[in-house]
Design a protein around this motif. Structure first.
Motif, PDB file in Angstrom:
ATOM      1  N   PHE B   6     -29.886 -43.801   8.950  1.00 60.72           N
ATOM      2  CA  PHE B   6     -29.258 -42.566   9.555  1.00 60.72           C
ATOM      3  C   PHE B   6     -27.950 -42.657  10.102  1.00 60.72           C
ATOM      4  N   PHE B   7     -27.774 -43.525  10.636  1.00 60.06           N
ATOM      5  CA  PHE B   7     -26.346 -43.681  11.186  1.00 60.06           C
ATOM      6  C   PHE B   7     -25.071 -43.707  10.034  1.00 60.06           C
ATOM      7  N   GLN B   8     -25.657 -44.418   8.885  1.00 58.64           N
ATOM      8  CA  GLN B   8     -24.962 -44.362   7.996  1.00 58.64           C
ATOM      9  C   GLN B   8     -24.894 -43.046   7.177  1.00 58.64           C
ATOM     10  N   GLN B   9     -26.018 -42.347   7.156  1.00 58.56           N
ATOM     11  CA  GLN B   9     -25.698 -40.856   6.574  1.00 58.56           C
ATOM     12  C   GLN B   9     -24.818 -39.798   7.535  1.00 58.56           C
ATOM     13  N   LEU B  10     -24.886 -40.301   8.987  1.00 55.93           N
ATOM     14  CA  LEU B  10     -24.201 -39.561   9.713  1.00 55.93           C
ATOM     15  C   LEU B  10     -22.961 -39.724   9.366  1.00 55.93           C
ATOM     16  N   ILE B  11     -22.466 -40.852   9.393  1.00 56.96           N
ATOM     17  CA  ILE B  11     -20.827 -40.987   8.880  1.00 56.96           C
ATOM     18  C   ILE B  11     -20.625 -40.325   7.438  1.00 56.96           C
ATOM     19  N   ASN B  12     -21.375 -40.491   6.716  1.00 54.00           N
ATOM     20  CA  ASN B  12     -21.071 -39.794   5.410  1.00 54.00           C
ATOM     21  C   ASN B  12     -21.074 -38.361   5.698  1.00 54.00           C
ATOM     22  N   GLY B  13     -22.025 -37.883   6.267  1.00 56.85           N
ATOM     23  CA  GLY B  13     -22.079 -36.295   6.568  1.00 56.85           C
ATOM     24  C   GLY B  13     -20.997 -35.969   7.282  1.00 56.85           C
ATOM     25  N   MET B  14     -20.448 -36.543   8.358  1.00 56.59           N
ATOM     26  CA  MET B  14     -19.099 -36.270   8.862  1.00 56.59           C
ATOM     27  C   MET B  14     -17.776 -36.348   8.229  1.00 56.59           C
ATOM     28  N   SER B  15     -17.897 -37.410   7.236  1.00 57.88           N
ATOM     29  CA  SER B  15     -16.710 -37.606   6.103  1.00 57.88           C
ATOM     30  C   SER B  15     -16.729 -36.342   5.436  1.00 57.88           C
ATOM     31  N   LEU B  16     -17.888 -36.002   4.833  1.00 57.03           N
ATOM     32  CA  LEU B  16     -17.873 -34.801   3.763  1.00 57.03           C
ATOM     33  C   LEU B  16     -17.534 -33.490   4.590  1.00 57.03           C
ATOM     34  N   GLY B  17     -18.179 -33.528   5.942  1.00 59.54           N
ATOM     35  CA  GLY B  17     -18.038 -32.072   6.526  1.00 59.54           C
ATOM     36  C   GLY B  17     -16.435 -32.008   7.059  1.00 59.54           C
ATOM     37  N   SER B  18     -15.987 -33.117   7.317  1.00 53.48           N
ATOM     38  CA  SER B  18     -14.402 -33.095   7.703  1.00 53.48           C
ATOM     39  C   SER B  18     -13.532 -32.350   6.745  1.00 53.48           C
ATOM     40  N   LEU B  19     -13.969 -32.718   5.332  1.00 54.13           N
ATOM     41  CA  LEU B  19     -13.330 -32.172   4.211  1.00 54.13           C
ATOM     42  C   LEU B  19     -13.722 -30.616   4.116  1.00 54.13           C
ATOM     43  N   GLY B 252     -21.356 -30.310   5.798  1.00 52.50           N
ATOM     44  CA  GLY B 252     -21.673 -31.494   5.398  1.00 52.50           C
ATOM     45  C   GLY B 252     -22.612 -32.232   5.746  1.00 52.50           C
ATOM     46  N   LEU B 253     -23.056 -32.132   6.812  1.00 55.02           N
ATOM     47  CA  LEU B 253     -24.420 -32.888   7.475  1.00 55.02           C
ATOM     48  C   LEU B 253     -25.426 -32.423   6.897  1.00 55.02           C
ATOM     49  N   ILE B 254     -25.674 -31.175   6.751  1.00 63.07           N
ATOM     50  CA  ILE B 254     -26.857 -30.611   5.933  1.00 63.07           C
ATOM     51  C   ILE B 254     -27.052 -31.082   4.476  1.00 63.07           C
ATOM     52  N   GLU B 255     -25.584 -31.069   4.052  1.00 60.00           N
ATOM     53  CA  GLU B 255     -25.801 -31.590   2.514  1.00 60.00           C
ATOM     54  C   GLU B 255     -26.126 -32.912   2.442  1.00 60.00           C
ATOM     55  N   VAL B 256     -25.558 -33.863   3.219  1.00 57.22           N
ATOM     56  CA  VAL B 256     -25.932 -35.155   3.116  1.00 57.22           C
ATOM     57  C   VAL B 256     -27.245 -35.429   3.695  1.00 57.22           C
ATOM     58  N   MET B 257     -27.650 -34.932   4.541  1.00 55.12           N
ATOM     59  CA  MET B 257     -29.063 -35.221   5.310  1.00 55.12           C
ATOM     60  C   MET B 257     -30.126 -34.528   4.241  1.00 55.12           C
ATOM     61  N   THR B 258     -29.736 -33.541   3.574  1.00 57.15           N
ATOM     62  CA  THR B 258     -31.046 -33.055   2.553  1.00 57.15           C
ATOM     63  C   THR B 258     -31.221 -33.877   1.633  1.00 57.15           C
ATOM     64  N   VAL B 259     -30.181 -34.647   1.049  1.00 58.91           N
ATOM     65  CA  VAL B 259     -30.382 -35.727  -0.086  1.00 58.91           C
ATOM     66  C   VAL B 259     -31.182 -37.055   0.700  1.00 58.91           C
ATOM     67  N   ALA B 260     -30.513 -37.139   1.957  1.00 57.03           N
ATOM     68  CA  ALA B 260     -30.878 -38.643   2.369  1.00 57.03           C
ATOM     69  C   ALA B 260     -32.544 -38.466   3.021  1.00 57.03           C
ATOM     70  N   ILE B 261     -32.938 -37.223   3.408  1.00 56.79           N
ATOM     71  CA  ILE B 261     -34.458 -37.226   3.810  1.00 56.79           C
ATOM     72  C   ILE B 261     -35.435 -37.031   2.282  1.00 56.79           C
ATOM     73  N   SER B 262     -34.801 -36.236   1.660  1.00 50.61           N
ATOM     74  CA  SER B 262     -35.806 -36.040   0.451  1.00 50.61           C
ATOM     75  C   SER B 262     -35.008 -36.222  -0.873  1.00 50.61           C
ATOM     76  N   PRO B 263     -34.660 -37.614  -1.286  1.00 60.07           N
ATOM     77  CA  PRO B 263     -34.032 -37.683  -2.392  1.00 60.07           C
ATOM     78  C   PRO B 263     -34.348 -36.961  -3.582  1.00 60.07           C
ATOM     79  N   GLY B 264     -35.471 -36.206  -3.591  1.00 60.81           N
ATOM     80  CA  GLY B 264     -35.900 -35.630  -4.651  1.00 60.81           C
ATOM     81  C   GLY B 264     -35.107 -34.117  -4.958  1.00 60.81           C
ATOM     82  N   LEU B 265     -34.558 -33.707  -3.723  1.00 67.94           N
ATOM     83  CA  LEU B 265     -33.869 -32.636  -3.535  1.00 67.94           C
ATOM     84  C   LEU B 265     -32.615 -32.771  -4.143  1.00 67.94           C
TER      85      LEU B 265
END
Lengths: 263, 297
Positions: B6-19, B252-265
């Motif tokens: 979760f923490f890792q994805q949080l950082i990824n999401g923030m990183s994408l979100g900042s862009l 950014g967080l929605i995009e990253v978390m969607t994939v993280a929670i259900s990779p099928g999506l």
């Protein structure tokens, strides 16, 4: 009869039309330095249109506008303001989300010489200028009695105070000519009386020439030295308050309403 | 999903979100002042990335300098687009500006395809961006850390300019009432030029950082980030700068978390974002921080 001697502002047979509708036609007008003149007329007579022509918001289809003998017809509004003509609005149009002080500063900034880039980078020359501008803005707010509200959002002030912010904002541009569009609109008689005093006061203090549009006949008759009446975009009378009150054309233009009341 | 992931994805999401936030600000600033969506903004983002690429690869300029040059050049491109394409239709109905923007966007994309070619180019990101950090079970790349840090610095500078300087004050007054600002003696065209410069500079920074994160650049690289940043601006409340920032991080967080929670999506990651756009436009078109527009008389 263009730029007559002694006239600070002159309109030479100016006409404006929108589509087929003639809003102002062949309007001649001169304003002498230091005068306080009223522009009156029924609703829709073209009073605000005259203001919009002077400030460059509308370009006349015919005729010319002279300011201090210089042809300013077709100038962009910001150039006209910088040249020395400031205005207020019938419906105020303050920058509501900005503080009272910032409202005044936006206007004051047209007087600064530093470039916007210097401002963005906070170069020393700009910092000094900015300080002077702030002091000046605070002085103006003090003059209109709003110094303690300098950091309040302009949109949150009551109506009467917003009117005063608007006048301070116009004065911040260091104008020679001040155009006031219905400054007393929405004010009670007591506020109007104070406004009259205030207008005369700032005129003397800042050496202004004032042209004002107003429906409140008590104010117009009380402070204006000269009054111009327009109806359907055409001048129908001009004279001292006494002359205007007795003018049959004016009375009929107003259908015996306000003009007769004070006649 | 455990805490580390979760923490890792949080950082990824923030990183994408900042862009997205960097890009969303340009949309929201132009909308706030001129009331139209500058569709060419996503292509400005691409121009930023390509400018940096050319400064590095062809002129062999050191990386930080190349990035600075690219940001300045792109700001100039943004100002030029306004001068050439938008200023002539300034007094026309807003729909004219909107259509012009679509045209400019298409023009830049196709100009890119013709001049630099459709084949993606490999972007050399600097050393410090590609380093990998291990914090316990969490693995973080340098990009994921540097991107949000640089974004925060840029956003702080931008907030300072908008809320603390003369030019920012003029921008805010223009967005309230353009005609009244003109009558206060302000040269409104100049203010608009600075707005485009600032928005384009942030988009360029976003494009360069994006290229560090996904080191393949192509003339159409801006299209999807552009749409998502536009979504971010709408979600935050179009016209509001803080809103654009918040919206960027949310998207950014929605995009990253969607994939993280259900990779099928993961194949639907773009679709999910546009679903958010549709829902917001239906339910709350003014966004999180947006105010109901008062029509001026």
């Amino acid at each position: 009869m263009a730029s007559q001697n002694g006239a600070i502002l002159a309109l030479d047979s100016v006409s404006v039309s929108f589509g087929g509708l003639v809003a102002v036609s062949d309007f001649d007008f001169t304003l002498g330095k230091g005068e306080l003149v009223g522009l009156i007329g029924p609703n829709g007579a073209g009073k605000t249109t005259v203001f919009n022509i002077i400030t460059g918001q509308y370009e006349p289809v015919r005729g010319k506008v002279f300011f201090r003998g210089r042809d300013i017809t077709g100038w962009r509004p910001d150039r006209v303001t910088c040249a020395g003509i400031a205005r207020t609005f019938q419906n105020m149009r303050l920058f509501e989300g900005l503080t009272v002080l910032d409202n005044v500063l936006v206007s004051r900034h047209s007087k600064l010489r530093s470039s916007m880039l210097a401002a963005a980078l906070n170069l020393p020359g700009y910092v000094r200028e900015e300080q002077v501008a702030r002091t000046k803005a605070m002085e103006l707010l003090d003059r209109v009695g709003l110094m303690d509200l300098a950091y309040t959002e302009a949109g949150s002030l009551p109506y009467g105070q917003q009117r005063r912010v608007e006048i301070a904002r116009a004065l911040a541009a260091d104008p020679e000519v001040l155009l006031l569009d219905e400054p007393a609109a929405g004010m009670n008689p007591e506020e109007t009386a104070r406004l009259m005093e205030f207008i005369c006061g700032v005129r003397d203090e800042f050496g202004l020439t004032i042209l004002l549009i107003e429906h409140d006949m008590k104010l117009v008759m009380g402070i204006c030295e000269r009054i111009r009446v327009i109806d359907y975009g055409m001048s129908i009378a001009e004279g001292t308050p006494e002359e205007i009150q007795g003018n049959p054309k004016v009375i009929s233009a107003y259908l015996g309403e306000e003009a007769c009341e004070y006649a | 999903m455990n805490a580390a992931v979760f923490f890792q994805q949080l950082i990824n999401g923030m990183s994408l979100g900042s862009l997205y936030a960097l890009l969303a600000i340009g949309y929201t600033m132009v909308y706030g002042i001129l009331r139209f969506i500058n569709f060419a903004h996503s292509d400005i983002f691409m121009v930023g990335a390509y400018s940096a690429f050319f400064f590095i690869v062809i002129f062999r300029v050191p990386w930080p300098l190349a990035a600075a040059f690219a940001v300045c050049l792109t700001a100039l491109v943004g100002v030029t687009i306004d001068r050439v394409a938008y200023r002539p239709v300034r007094d026309a109905p807003r729909i004219s500006a909107l259509i012009t923007a679509v045209g400019v966007s298409s023009f830049i994309e196709n100009l890119g395809l013709v001049t630099v070619g459709a084949r993606p180019k490999a972007f050399e990101s600097p050393q410090f961006m590609s380093r990998v950090f291990h914090i316990g079970p969490v693995t973080i790349t340098g990009v994921a850390i540097w991107v949000p840090i640089m974004t925060f610095v840029l956003l702080a500078v931008m907030m300072y300019v908008v809320y603390r300087t003369k030019i920012g004050m003029a921008m805010r007054s223009v967005s309230t009432d353009i005609e009244a600002t003109r009558l206060m003696g302000v040269d409104v065209d100049k203010v608009i030029s600075y707005t485009f410069a600032l928005g384009s500079a942030l988009a360029a920074a976003g494009g360069i950082l994006w290229a560090c994160k996904y080191p393949k650049i192509s003339p159409l690289m801006g299209v999807y980030p552009g749409w998502k940043a536009f979504t971010a601006a709408v979600v935050g409340g179009i016209g509001s700068i803080p809103g654009a920032m918040i919206g960027g991080f949310i998207i950014g967080l929605i995009e990253v978390m969607t994939v993280a929670i259900s990779p099928g999506l993961s194949g639907y990651r773009d679709g999910v974002i546009f679903l958010v756009l549709v829902v917001f436009l239906l339910v709350r078109p003014t966004g999180i921080l947006g105010e109901t527009l008062k029509e001026k008389v």
